[in-house]
Motif scaffolding. Structure first.
Motif, PDB file in Angstrom:
ATOM      1  N   LEU A 108       0.938  -1.184   0.146  1.00 40.91           N
ATOM      2  CA  LEU A 108      -0.022  -0.060   0.126  1.00 40.91           C
ATOM      3  C   LEU A 108       0.748   1.308   0.146  1.00 40.91           C
ATOM      4  CD1 LEU A 108      -2.746  -0.849   2.468  1.00 40.91           C
ATOM      5  CD2 LEU A 108      -2.942  -0.654   0.221  1.00 40.91           C
ATOM      6  N   TRP A 109       2.259   1.275   0.390  1.00 41.50           N
ATOM      7  CA  TRP A 109       2.774   2.362   0.830  1.00 41.50           C
ATOM      8  C   TRP A 109       3.879   2.537  -0.384  1.00 41.50           C
ATOM      9  CZ3 TRP A 109       8.213   1.119   1.226  1.00 41.50           C
ATOM     10  CH2 TRP A 109       8.394  -0.190   1.383  1.00 41.50           C
ATOM     11  N   VAL A 110       4.189   1.866  -1.139  1.00 40.83           N
ATOM     12  CA  VAL A 110       5.529   1.937  -2.076  1.00 40.83           C
ATOM     13  C   VAL A 110       5.212   3.160  -3.146  1.00 40.83           C
ATOM     14  CG1 VAL A 110       6.767   0.997  -3.917  1.00 40.83           C
ATOM     15  CG2 VAL A 110       6.650  -0.451  -1.770  1.00 40.83           C
ATOM     16  N   TYR A 111       3.926   3.040  -3.672  1.00 38.43           N
ATOM     17  CA  TYR A 111       3.545   4.043  -4.629  1.00 38.43           C
ATOM     18  C   TYR A 111       3.791   5.522  -4.155  1.00 38.43           C
ATOM     19  CZ  TYR A 111       0.234   6.773  -7.546  1.00 38.43           C
ATOM     20  OH  TYR A 111      -0.148   7.659  -8.323  1.00 38.43           O
ATOM     21  N   ASP A 112       3.304   5.942  -2.835  1.00 42.54           N
ATOM     22  CA  ASP A 112       3.189   6.833  -2.435  1.00 42.54           C
ATOM     23  C   ASP A 112       4.783   7.408  -1.960  1.00 42.54           C
ATOM     24  OD1 ASP A 112       0.280   8.164  -2.251  1.00 42.54           O
ATOM     25  OD2 ASP A 112       0.223   6.273  -1.246  1.00 42.54           O
ATOM     26  N   VAL A 113       5.394   6.377  -1.241  1.00 36.86           N
ATOM     27  CA  VAL A 113       6.454   6.738  -0.755  1.00 36.86           C
ATOM     28  C   VAL A 113       7.553   7.032  -2.112  1.00 36.86           C
ATOM     29  CG1 VAL A 113       8.701   5.638   0.234  1.00 36.86           C
ATOM     30  CG2 VAL A 113       6.510   5.506   1.342  1.00 36.86           C
ATOM     31  N   SER A 114       7.572   6.295  -3.036  1.00 34.47           N
ATOM     32  CA  SER A 114       8.434   6.316  -4.204  1.00 34.47           C
ATOM     33  C   SER A 114       8.208   7.848  -4.808  1.00 34.47           C
ATOM     34  CB  SER A 114       8.367   5.322  -5.297  1.00 34.47           C
ATOM     35  OG  SER A 114       6.826   5.193  -5.661  1.00 34.47           O
ATOM     36  N   ARG A 115       6.864   8.272  -5.149  1.00 35.81           N
ATOM     37  CA  ARG A 115       6.783   9.404  -5.934  1.00 35.81           C
ATOM     38  C   ARG A 115       7.235  10.730  -4.951  1.00 35.81           C
ATOM     39  NH1 ARG A 115       0.393  10.670  -6.378  1.00 35.81           N
ATOM     40  NH2 ARG A 115      -0.238   9.928  -4.334  1.00 35.81           N
ATOM     41  N   MET A 116       6.978  10.407  -3.585  1.00 32.48           N
ATOM     42  CA  MET A 116       7.481  11.531  -2.898  1.00 32.48           C
ATOM     43  C   MET A 116       8.926  11.782  -2.615  1.00 32.48           C
ATOM     44  SD  MET A 116       4.655  11.405   0.416  1.00 32.48           S
ATOM     45  CE  MET A 116       2.872  11.481   0.289  1.00 32.48           C
ATOM     46  N   LEU A 117       9.637  10.582  -2.411  1.00 34.52           N
ATOM     47  CA  LEU A 117      10.877  10.482  -2.477  1.00 34.52           C
ATOM     48  C   LEU A 117      11.614  11.229  -3.995  1.00 34.52           C
ATOM     49  CD1 LEU A 117      12.006   7.143  -0.935  1.00 34.52           C
ATOM     50  CD2 LEU A 117      12.533   9.297   0.164  1.00 34.52           C
ATOM     51  N   GLY A 118      10.843  10.866  -5.110  1.00 31.68           N
ATOM     52  CA  GLY A 118      11.291  11.357  -6.294  1.00 31.68           C
ATOM     53  C   GLY A 118      10.981  12.716  -6.419  1.00 31.68           C
TER      54      GLY A 118
ATOM     55  N   TRP B 146      -3.604   4.186   0.518  1.00 36.49           N
ATOM     56  CA  TRP B 146      -2.844   4.432   1.738  1.00 36.49           C
ATOM     57  C   TRP B 146      -3.085   5.897   2.481  1.00 36.49           C
ATOM     58  CZ3 TRP B 146       2.871   6.013   2.570  1.00 36.49           C
ATOM     59  CH2 TRP B 146       3.419   5.385   3.993  1.00 36.49           C
ATOM     60  N   ALA B 147      -3.365   6.890   1.466  1.00 33.39           N
ATOM     61  CA  ALA B 147      -3.617   8.233   1.873  1.00 33.39           C
ATOM     62  C   ALA B 147      -2.627   8.902   2.933  1.00 33.39           C
ATOM     63  CB  ALA B 147      -5.184   8.083   2.353  1.00 33.39           C
ATOM     64  N   PRO B 148      -1.610   8.907   2.488  1.00 34.54           N
ATOM     65  CA  PRO B 148      -0.407   9.566   3.493  1.00 34.54           C
ATOM     66  C   PRO B 148      -0.644  10.858   3.695  1.00 34.54           C
ATOM     67  CG  PRO B 148       0.506   9.095   1.559  1.00 34.54           C
ATOM     68  CD  PRO B 148      -0.743   8.643   1.567  1.00 34.54           C
ATOM     69  N   LEU B 149      -0.272  11.389   4.652  1.00 37.14           N
ATOM     70  CA  LEU B 149      -0.101  12.914   4.968  1.00 37.14           C
ATOM     71  C   LEU B 149       1.001  13.469   3.977  1.00 37.14           C
ATOM     72  CD1 LEU B 149       0.200  13.313   8.653  1.00 37.14           C
ATOM     73  CD2 LEU B 149      -1.681  13.968   7.364  1.00 37.14           C
ATOM     74  N   LEU B 150       0.589  14.788   3.138  1.00 34.13           N
ATOM     75  CA  LEU B 150       1.289  15.011   2.070  1.00 34.13           C
ATOM     76  C   LEU B 150       2.283  16.247   2.521  1.00 34.13           C
ATOM     77  CD1 LEU B 150      -1.400  15.571  -0.538  1.00 34.13           C
ATOM     78  CD2 LEU B 150       0.529  13.689  -0.489  1.00 34.13           C
ATOM     79  N   TRP B 151       2.083  16.753   3.806  1.00 34.65           N
ATOM     80  CA  TRP B 151       2.868  17.942   3.965  1.00 34.65           C
ATOM     81  C   TRP B 151       4.649  17.551   4.311  1.00 34.65           C
ATOM     82  CZ3 TRP B 151       5.908  17.703   8.296  1.00 34.65           C
ATOM     83  CH2 TRP B 151       5.316  16.988   9.646  1.00 34.65           C
ATOM     84  N   PRO B 152       4.863  16.193   4.451  1.00 36.48           N
ATOM     85  CA  PRO B 152       6.456  15.876   4.749  1.00 36.48           C
ATOM     86  C   PRO B 152       7.005  16.163   3.313  1.00 36.48           C
ATOM     87  CG  PRO B 152       5.236  14.568   6.142  1.00 36.48           C
ATOM     88  CD  PRO B 152       4.060  15.186   5.403  1.00 36.48           C
TER      89      PRO B 152
ATOM     90  N   ARG C 224       5.816  17.934   0.607  1.00 34.59           N
ATOM     91  CA  ARG C 224       5.547  19.293   0.293  1.00 34.59           C
ATOM     92  C   ARG C 224       6.498  20.203   0.894  1.00 34.59           C
ATOM     93  NH1 ARG C 224      -0.963  19.434  -0.890  1.00 34.59           N
ATOM     94  NH2 ARG C 224      -0.881  18.261  -2.871  1.00 34.59           N
ATOM     95  N   LEU C 225       7.009  19.717   2.185  1.00 34.80           N
ATOM     96  CA  LEU C 225       8.031  20.655   2.714  1.00 34.80           C
ATOM     97  C   LEU C 225       9.270  21.066   1.809  1.00 34.80           C
ATOM     98  CD1 LEU C 225       8.970  22.429   5.256  1.00 34.80           C
ATOM     99  CD2 LEU C 225       9.830  19.965   6.134  1.00 34.80           C
ATOM    100  N   ALA C 226       9.647  19.824   0.926  1.00 32.10           N
ATOM    101  CA  ALA C 226      10.561  20.205  -0.063  1.00 32.10           C
ATOM    102  C   ALA C 226      10.494  21.311  -0.815  1.00 32.10           C
ATOM    103  CB  ALA C 226      10.821  18.722  -0.563  1.00 32.10           C
ATOM    104  N   MET C 227       9.254  21.902  -1.076  1.00 33.94           N
ATOM    105  CA  MET C 227       9.309  22.911  -1.987  1.00 33.94           C
ATOM    106  C   MET C 227       9.536  24.137  -1.376  1.00 33.94           C
ATOM    107  SD  MET C 227       5.640  23.880  -4.149  1.00 33.94           S
ATOM    108  CE  MET C 227       5.022  22.472  -4.014  1.00 33.94           C
TER     109      MET C 227
END
Length: 770
Positions: A96-106, A180-186, A188-191
Motif C-alpha cells: 500500500l505504501w510503495v507507490y506514495d513513498v516512491s513518488r514523494m522521494l522522487g 494508503w492516503a498518507p499525509l502530504l505535508w512532509p 511538500r516541505l521540500a518545495m
C-alpha cells in the motif's frame, strides 16, 4: 592527446551542463570583495551538504520499488500454485505504501537539491550566444538578470510555496489518489526548503558575477544594490500584503490601467520575450518562472499565477511516471562505470576484423546497445570517440566517415528506449510512456540499420575509407571461423527468442521467463569451455567470443528484462527503472567494478541530471499553464487552420520549426515548452488517424527523430564538440562534414516515418492485439 584520456575521468552529465564549476564548493577567489567571501562560502557549503544527503535518498527509492515488484510477483506465483497461506504468512503481496513513498522521494530528490544544482552550475542555459561573449560581458549580463529575474522569482516562489505547505500542514492534508492516503505535508516541505535554498544560492552566484566583471563595474552595481533591495522589499510587501501597501492602486493612479491588450496577445508577447530571454543565456528554468509570474499577473492576477506555480510544481513532485527519470539515469551511469561499453567494442572489433569497415560496425553495434542503457548522448559520443578514434586513425579510416558514424551512433540514445526524452514527453502529450517506448523501437533500429548500410556501402564503393585491420591486429581463430560466427550468432538469436517468448507467453512454470534464458546462457558457456578443451576436428571457439559474451550478454539481458517488463505491461516504467538500476549495481559487483566511492559518484551525477531535467519540467509546466490560460494556443491553432494549407503541409512546417529550434536549444526546453504549445494544432489536424492516441504517438516519434537530427546539424550541434574534446587531432571541419552526411540519412529516416506512420505504430498496435 585523445589516447591519454580515461573514460572514467569524463563527466557523463556534460551533455546538458553549460557551465560546470571548476572550483570546489566553498572556495572563493582571494581577490573577491571581503564581505562577500564568507557569505558565498557558507551558502555553498549548505547546498553542498544538501546535495550530498539528498542523493542518498535514491537508495531507499530503488529498494522500496524493487521490494514492491518482488513481493507482488512472489504473491502471484504462490497463489497460482495454490500456496495462498504461505504467501500471506510471509507477507507477500502488493504494498500500500510503495507507490506514495516512491513518488514523494522522487519529488524531494529534484526539489530539495535544486540549490545544490545551481551551486554546481548544472541548470541548463541556451548558451550558444553567451559563450561567445567576453567574461566581463557574461558576468554583467548574469548580474543584471540575477537581480531582475532570479531573486524576485525565487523570493516569490519561496513565499508562495511556504504558504502552500503551511495550509497542507495545518489541515492535515492526505493524498486522495491512493489507498494508503498518507499525509502530504512532509513531501511538500521540500518545495519551500528547495525554493529557499535556491534563493540563498542566488547571492553567491551574484557575488561571483560581481567578481568576474571587475572592480569598476562591481562598484556601480554595489551603489544601486541598497536601492534595489528596498524596491524588492516594497514590491514583495505590495504583492503579498496589498492591504498594507496597495502598489497596484498607486500604479493605476499614476499610469492608468495601461493598453487594452487581449489575453491571447499577451501570450504572444510572453512567447516572444521568452525566446529573447532564454537566448540571452540565463538559466532557462528561472527565466520561465519569472516570466510566468509577470505575464500571469498581467493577463489575469497574481493569485492565479501563484496557484498555477504551486499546482504545477506539486504535480511534478508527485508524478509516478517521472520517478523513472533518476533511476534510468542511475542505471546508465553505473553500467558506463562498469566498463561494459569498452569491453564490448573491443570484442566486436576483433570479431569483424576481416571485414571492411569493421570499426564502423563495432561503433554502431555498441552505440545501439548502450543507447538502451542510457538516454544520454554526451556519454555515448565521448566514450565511443575515446575507444574508436585511435584505432580508426591507426587503421587508416576516413576521418569524416568515422566522425559521422560516432556522432550518429551516439545520438541513438535520444530515441531508443529507455529514452529519458520519451519518459519526459509522455506526460507532456498525456500518452503512456509504455506506448512511446513500443513505438520507438522499430524507428531506432531502422536508423541504426540505415547508418550501417551507408557506412558499409561507402566502404564497398571505396575500400580505402574503411580498410581491413592489419594482420597483426587480427585475433587468432580456428580454421572454421565462418562456422564459429554462424553458431555464435545463431545461439544469440535463440537467446533473444527465449527472452521474448518468456516475456510475452511464458514457459508454463514460475520464473520461467528468467530461468530458461539463464540456463541457455549457462549451456552456451559449458559448450564453449568443452570445445576449447577438446577441439573436435580442430574446431574451437576463439577467445574473442568470451569477451564478446561477457560484454554483450549480461547488460543485454538486464536491458531486455527492464524494457521487456514495460513493453509487456508487467511493470510500470518506474518499477522497471528501479529493477534496472538494482541490476546494474549487481552487474557492476559481478564485474568487480563496484566501489562505494563509485556508487556515490553515480548517485550525485544522477541527482545533478535529475534536477536539471525535473526542475525545468516544473518551470516549463508553470510557464505552459500560464500560456494556456491566456488562450494563445487556441488562437494560434485557429490561425494555422485558417490558412489555405493542407494538414500535411502544416505538420511539415511544425517539423521544420522544431528542427530549426533544435540547433540552438537542447531537447529539454523544446519538449517542455515548444511541444505543448503545438499540441492543440496537431490534434486539430485531419491526418487520417482512427484515434487521437495514435496521432500523438506518431507525432512524439517524429519529434524525437527530428531532435536527434538536430544533434547532427552544424554549427551548433553539441555532438561535434564532445567528439572534438576527446579527439583533438580531428579537425572540426571534418567532424562537421562527417555529421552532415549522417544528418541526411537521419532526414531520410524522418521522411520514412512521416510517410509510413506504421513504422512507429505497428508494434504498439500489435502488442494491443490490433
Amino acid at each position: 592527446m585523445a589516447e591519454e584520456l580515461d573514460p572514467g575521468e569524463l563527466d557523463i552529465t556534460d551533455e546538458l551542463i553549460a557551465e560546470r564549476r571548476a572550483e570546489e564548493p566553498g572556495q572563493t577567489p582571494e581577490d573577491m570583495t571581503p564581505w562577500q567571501r564568507p557569505i558565498t562560502a557558507t551558502i555553498d557549503i549548505i547546498n553542498l551538504w544538501a546535495g550530498r544527503i539528498i542523493c542518498l535518498l535514491m537508495i531507499p527509492l530503488i529498494l522500496a520499488i524493487v521490494y514492491e515488484v518482488f513481493s507482488r510477483n512472489m504473491f502471484a506465483i504462490l497463489t497460482e500454485n495454490g500456496m495462498n497461506d504461505v504467501a500471506i504468512s510471509w507477507g507477500f503481496g502488493p504494498t500500500l505504501w510503495v507507490y506514495d513513498v516512491s513518488r514523494m522521494l522522487g519529488g524531494v530528490l529534484f526539489m530539495a537539491a535544486a540549490g545544490y544544482a545551481l551551486m554546481r552550475g548544472v541548470h541548463i542555459r541556451a548558451d550558444f550566444l553567451y559563450r561567445g561573449w567576453s567574461e566581463k560581458t557574461q558576468a554583467s549580463v548574469d548580474a543584471t538578470l540575477y537581480l531582475a529575474f532570479y531573486l524576485p522569482a525565487m523570493l516569490f516562489f519561496t513565499w508562495v510555496s511556504s504558504e502552500y505547505w503551511l495550509k497542507s500542514f495545518l489541515s492535515g492534508e492526505q493524498a486522495s489518489d491512493s489507498t494508503w492516503a498518507p499525509l502530504l505535508w512532509p513531501a511538500r516541505l521540500a518545495m519551500p526548503v528547495g525554493a529557499l535554498l535556491l534563493f540563498l544560492q542566488g547571492l553567491p552566484e551574484l557575488f561571483r558575477a560581481f567578481h568576474k566583471m571587475g572592480k569598476d563595474r562591481e562598484r556601480k552595481f554595489l551603489r544601486i544594490l541598497p536601492f534595489y533591495l528596498v524596491v524588492l522589499a516594497l514590491v514583495t510587501l505590495g504583492v503579498f500584503f496589498p492591504d498594507v501597501l496597495p502598489l497596484g492602486d498607486y500604479w493605476e493612479s499614476l499610469f492608468g490601467k495601461g493598453p487594452g491588450v487581449s489575453k491571447p496577445v499577451i501570450g504572444l508577447i510572453m512567447l516572444a520575450v521568452m525566446l529573447f530571454a532564454i537566448f540571452v543565456g540565463f538559466p532557462i528554468s528561472f527565466t520561465l518562472i519569472f516570466l510566468g509570474f509577470v505575464f500571469g499577473t498581467w493577463g489575469a492576477n497574481f493569485k492565479l499565477a501563484t496557484f498555477l506555480m504551486t499546482l504545477q510544481t506539486n504535480s511534478v513532485m508527485l508524478s509516478d511516471q517521472l520517478v523513472a527519470v533518476p533511476l534510468f539515469i542511475f542505471m546508465g551511469i553505473v553500467m558506463e562505470q562498469a566498463g561494459l561499453m569498452e569491453r564490448l567494442f573491443q570484442a566486436v572489433q576483433m570479431m569483424m576484423s576481416r571485414t571492411r569497415g569493421a570499426l564502423f560496425i563495432a561503433v554502431l553495434f555498441v552505440s545501439t546497445i548502450f543507447a538502451a542503457a542510457t538516454g544520454i548522448v554526451g556519454a555515448s559520443v565521448t566514450i565511443l570517440g575515446i575507444m574508436a578514434a585511435r584505432t580508426m586513425n591507426k587503421s587508416g579510416y576516413d576521418v569524416r566517415l568515422a566522425a559521422g558514424t560516432i556522432t550518429a551512433g551516439g545520438t541513438l540514445g535520444i530515441l531508443i528506449p529507455p529514452s529519458i526524452m520519451l519518459i519526459v514527453m509522455g506526460p507532456v502529450l498525456e500518452v503512456p510512456v509504455t506506448d512511446l517506448f513500443r513505438a520507438a523501437i522499430i524507428p531506432g533500429v531502422m536508423l541504426a540499420g540505415l547508418y550501417l548500410l551507408y557506412a558499409l556501402g561507402r566502404c564497398w564503393i571505396n575500400p580505402d575509407l574503411g580498410p581491413i585491420l592489419p594482420p597483426d591486429e587480427q585475433p587468432e581463430t580456428s580454421r572454421f571461423y565462418l562456422l564459429e560466427v554462424i553458431v555464435v550468432m545463431g545461439s544469440l538469436v535463440f537467446l533473444i527468442w527465449l527472452i521474448t517468448r518468456g516475456i510475452t507467453v511464458g514457459f508454463g512454470f514460475p520464473m520461467g521467463a528468467l530461468i530458461v534464458p539463464i540456463l541457455w546462457v549457462g549451456l552456451m558457456y559449458m559448450v564453449y569451455r568443452w570445445m576449447d578443451r577438446v577441439r573436435p576436428g580442430g574446431f574451437y571457439f576463439s577467445a574473442l567470443w568470451y569477451e564478446f559474451f561477457m560484454g554483450l550478454v549480461p547488460p543485454t539481458v538486464l536491458i531486455a528484462f527492464a524494457l521487456g517488463s514495460i513493453l509487456a505491461g508487467w511493470a510500470t516504467p518506474a518499477e522497471a527503472s528501479a529493477c534496472g538500476a538494482f541490476g546494474a549495481v549487481v552487474l557492476s559487483m559481478l564485474y568487480r567494478k563496484f566501489t562505494i566511492p563509485g556508487l556515490y559518484d553515480a548517485l550525485i551525477k544522477s541527482l545533478e541530471i535529475t534536477v536539471l531535467i525535473m526542475f525545468l519540467v516544473a518551470a516549463s509546466n508553470f510557464f505552459g499553464a500560464v500560456f494556456s490560460n491566456l488562450g494563445t494556443p487556441k488562437m494560434l491553432t485557429e490561425l494555422l487552420l485558417s490558412l489555405d494549407m493542407s494538414p500535411v503541409l502544416i505538420l511539415m512546417l511544425i517539423m521544420a520549426l522544431i528542427f530549426l529550434l533544435g540547433w540552438p536549444l537542447e531537447w529539454v526546453p523544446i519538449v517542455l515548452i515548444i511541444v505543448p504549445i503545438l499540441i492543440p494544432t496537431v490534434t486539430s489536424l485531419d491526418l487520417g488517424f482512427e484515434n487521437q492516441q495514435d496521432l500523438l504517438i506518431w507525432f512524439a516519434i517524429l519529434v524525437a527523430v527530428n531532435l536527434q537530427t538536430a544533434w547532427l546539424s552544424p554549427p551548433v550541434a553539441l555532438s561535434a564538440y564532445f567528439l572534438k574534446g576527446v579527439v583533438p587531432e580531428w579537425d572540426l571541419r571534418d567532424i562537421y562534414l562527417g555529421m552532415m552526411q549522417f544528418m541526411v540519412i537521419q532526414l531520410i529516416g524522418l521522411i520514412l516515418i512521416f510517410v509510413f506512420p506504421q513504422i512507429a505504430l505497428w508494434l504498439p498496435n500489435y502488442i494491443y492485439g490490433q
